[in-house]
Motif scaffolding. Structure first.
Motif, mmCIF file in Angstrom:
data_model
loop_
_atom_site.group_PDB
_atom_site.id
_atom_site.type_symbol
_atom_site.label_atom_id
_atom_site.label_comp_id
_atom_site.label_asym_id
_atom_site.label_seq_id
_atom_site.Cartn_x
_atom_site.Cartn_y
_atom_site.Cartn_z
ATOM 1 N N UNK A 98 0.843 -1.198 0.000
ATOM 2 C CA UNK A 98 0.000 0.000 0.000
ATOM 3 C C UNK A 98 0.876 1.245 0.000
ATOM 4 N N UNK A 99 0.459 2.247 -0.754
ATOM 5 C CA UNK A 99 1.137 3.535 -0.874
ATOM 6 C C UNK A 99 2.364 3.479 -1.781
ATOM 7 N N UNK A 100 2.582 2.363 -2.474
ATOM 8 C CA UNK A 100 3.655 2.319 -3.462
ATOM 9 C C UNK A 100 3.317 3.245 -4.633
ATOM 10 N N UNK A 101 4.324 3.879 -5.193
ATOM 11 C CA UNK A 101 4.160 4.694 -6.402
ATOM 12 C C UNK A 101 4.350 3.787 -7.618
ATOM 13 N N UNK A 102 3.357 3.728 -8.476
ATOM 14 C CA UNK A 102 3.406 2.845 -9.641
ATOM 15 C C UNK A 102 3.020 3.626 -10.900
ATOM 16 N N UNK A 103 3.235 2.991 -12.043
ATOM 17 C CA UNK A 103 2.797 3.565 -13.322
ATOM 18 C C UNK A 103 2.020 2.515 -14.094
ATOM 19 N N UNK A 104 1.128 2.985 -14.947
ATOM 20 C CA UNK A 104 0.327 2.089 -15.769
ATOM 21 C C UNK A 104 1.095 1.784 -17.050
ATOM 22 N N UNK A 105 1.235 0.496 -17.329
ATOM 23 C CA UNK A 105 1.982 0.071 -18.502
ATOM 24 C C UNK A 105 1.300 0.606 -19.766
ATOM 25 N N UNK A 106 2.045 1.162 -20.657
ATOM 26 C CA UNK A 106 1.500 1.671 -21.911
ATOM 27 C C UNK A 106 1.200 3.154 -21.843
ATOM 28 N N UNK A 107 0.312 3.575 -20.918
ATOM 29 C CA UNK A 107 -0.071 4.994 -20.839
ATOM 30 C C UNK A 107 0.923 5.821 -20.040
ATOM 31 N N UNK A 108 1.655 5.183 -19.120
ATOM 32 C CA UNK A 108 2.598 5.913 -18.282
ATOM 33 C C UNK A 108 1.944 6.685 -17.156
ATOM 34 N N UNK A 146 -9.431 7.351 -9.658
ATOM 35 C CA UNK A 146 -9.025 6.022 -9.211
ATOM 36 C C UNK A 146 -9.247 5.017 -10.335
ATOM 37 N N UNK A 147 -8.422 3.967 -10.337
ATOM 38 C CA UNK A 147 -8.528 2.926 -11.351
ATOM 39 C C UNK A 147 -8.275 1.564 -10.685
ATOM 40 N N UNK A 148 -8.965 0.545 -11.145
ATOM 41 C CA UNK A 148 -8.678 -0.827 -10.736
ATOM 42 C C UNK A 148 -8.162 -1.547 -11.976
ATOM 43 N N UNK A 149 -6.896 -1.962 -11.920
ATOM 44 C CA UNK A 149 -6.202 -2.473 -13.092
ATOM 45 C C UNK A 149 -5.741 -3.917 -12.879
ATOM 46 N N UNK A 150 -5.496 -4.592 -14.004
ATOM 47 C CA UNK A 150 -4.904 -5.926 -13.944
ATOM 48 C C UNK A 150 -3.493 -5.816 -13.352
ATOM 49 N N UNK A 151 -3.086 -6.838 -12.595
ATOM 50 C CA UNK A 151 -1.747 -6.828 -12.005
ATOM 51 C C UNK A 151 -0.678 -6.586 -13.074
ATOM 52 N N UNK A 152 -0.841 -7.249 -14.212
ATOM 53 C CA UNK A 152 0.170 -7.167 -15.275
ATOM 54 C C UNK A 152 0.213 -5.807 -15.958
ATOM 55 N N UNK A 153 -0.809 -4.958 -15.694
ATOM 56 C CA UNK A 153 -0.835 -3.628 -16.305
ATOM 57 C C UNK A 153 -0.140 -2.573 -15.453
ATOM 58 N N UNK A 154 0.369 -2.966 -14.296
ATOM 59 C CA UNK A 154 0.965 -2.015 -13.353
ATOM 60 C C UNK A 154 2.455 -2.304 -13.209
ATOM 61 N N UNK A 155 3.265 -1.254 -13.252
ATOM 62 C CA UNK A 155 4.716 -1.374 -13.118
ATOM 63 C C UNK A 155 5.154 -0.689 -11.819
ATOM 64 N N UNK A 156 5.970 -1.393 -11.030
ATOM 65 C CA UNK A 156 6.534 -0.759 -9.834
ATOM 66 C C UNK A 156 6.270 -1.486 -8.537
#
Length: 417
Positions: A98-108, A146-156
């Protein structure tokens, strides 16, 4: 697992009761243990960290979990009671994700993780499948999308971060009782604990500090700047603040007492002047004190204060003015049960119990224990040689001093599986 929902969000799972096959509660869920995979596949859920009797944390493998229903978790009842010890290959979802900074794969698109979902796959294994993130607020909007994304779509999420916020973990801790939140904070990695402490407000941090082992209290306070440390001490009950200050170096203690508000510092200094193993050393200086002209209604209004512990709310202390310790002469005490039986307009002096001898400031722990046991009390007044009320000793104060050192940090040796 057929009765389990297809997807469970971990932050909502924390705090839920966990039951054995007979329907008896064995503990509460505190975190979820997963193992990350280097190939980017969904992490496998290994099990749950469960807090059981005695505030000990144990590991419950997911193979022992029979259902995850709305509001509760059921197990086979076969729970290894050895204390949970996190291994190097394991990650705690609440404590570390929780509270990790991540990016969405593809869109950044950048965002902060505020929840993670797990679900059961075709092989019956549980995996982390979704990540809920929140974008930073923009313009006049204080909260981002807010977004709920697939695990594989999130980097970080598969590597450690040098800096990590604590907003969502703190929100989860704020919903817990102070003792439960203290348990979570105690088990956090040092850098994560530092971030959580920095983000908590002073009053909440004070409540949690009172429930932590002494070494944790000292470590946390020494990492705060002096001004904030003094502010947190002021929010603590004077007896707990005095116990903590007594564990600090003389130089640090003197600095913090100087920075505290004079009234609060005076209470702490008075408590520090008494022997640690005496009634004076363990008492609180904030009992409910009223004059003899107060009514039953006045007394009941005071004991309804939600900040009072049950033991402090059990007695009202009737004294001559002044009504701040050290007060005028103690006239007696009024028991809450007696107050509830009297008309509200009656003077509290009419419900006075003046038959019990108060404790002296130098009474030993054994004297205090014998006094409470003999008269079936959960609290008792402490007076000086002139009969002035100095404070009150409660049964929880007594137990805190009678239990072995380090009782808040009960640890068992050995593995768990």
């Amino acid at each position: 697992m057929s009765t389990s929902p297809s997807r469970v969000f971990v932050a909502r799972l924390v705090g839920l009761p966990i039951f054995d096959p007979l329907g008896d509660q064995v503990g509460k869920v505190r975190d979820v243990v997963v193992t990350l995979r280097t190939d980017g596949r969904q992490p496998r859920v290994l099990g749950l960290v469960v807090e059981v009797l005695g505030r000990k944390r144990v590991f419950v493998p997911m193979t022992r979990v029979t259902s995850v229903d709305s509001g509760q978790v059921h197990t086979t009842g076969l729970v290894n009671m050895r204390r949970f010890e996190q291994r190097g290959t394991e990650t705690l979802v609440v404590g570390e994700m929780l509270d990790r900074q991540v990016t969405v794969r593809g869109s950044g698109t950048a965002g902060t993780v505020y929840d993670v979902a797990m679900e059961q796959g075709r092989t019956r294994d549980w995996v982390l499948s979704r990540v809920a993130i929140q974008e930073p607020g923009k313009g006049l909007r204080r909260r981002g999308q807010t977004h709920v994304l697939e695990w594989t779509d999130v980097v970080g999420l598969t590597h450690a971060q040098a800096t990590q916020g604590a907003t969502h973990l703190i929100a989860s801790l704020n919903e817990m009782r102070p003792a439960d939140a203290a348990n979570v904070i105690h088990d956090l990695p040092p850098e994560r604990r530092t971030a959580v402490v920095a983000g908590m407000d002073d009053e909440r941090l004070a409540d949690v500090l009172e429930e932590l082992p002494e070494e944790d209290q000292v470590e946390i306070l020494e990492h705060l700047d002096s001004e904030r440390a003094a502010d947190v001490l002021e929010e603590m009950s004077p007896d707990d603040a005095a116990d903590l200050i007594a564990d600090l170096s003389p130089e640090t203690a003197a600095t913090l007492l100087e920075l505290m508000e004079p009234e609060g510092a005076e209470d702490v200094k008075r408590l520090l002047s008494y022997g640690e193993e005496t009634a004076g050393g363990m008492m609180t200086v904030e009992p409910v004190i009223l004059g003899p002209d107060a009514t039953i209604a006045d007394a009941l209004a005071h004991v309804r204060n939600p900040d009072l512990t049950p033991s402090l709310a059990s007695l009202v202390y009737i004294c001559r003015a002044p009504l701040e310790p050290p007060t005028g002469r103690l006239l007696g005490v009024a028991h809450i049960q007696r107050l509830l039986r009297e008309p509200p307009s009656t003077l509290v002096a009419a419900a006075l119990d003046d038959s019990l001898d108060p404790l002296r400031v130098d009474s030993t722990i054994e004297d205090v224990a014998a006094h409470l046991a003999t008269y079936n009390l959960v609290a008792a007044p402490v007076v000086d040689d002139e009969g002035r009320l100095l404070g009150a000793v409660t049964v929880d104060d007594l137990l805190d001093h009678m239990l072995p050192a380090g009782w808040r940090d009960q640890r068992d040796l050995g593995g768990r599986r």
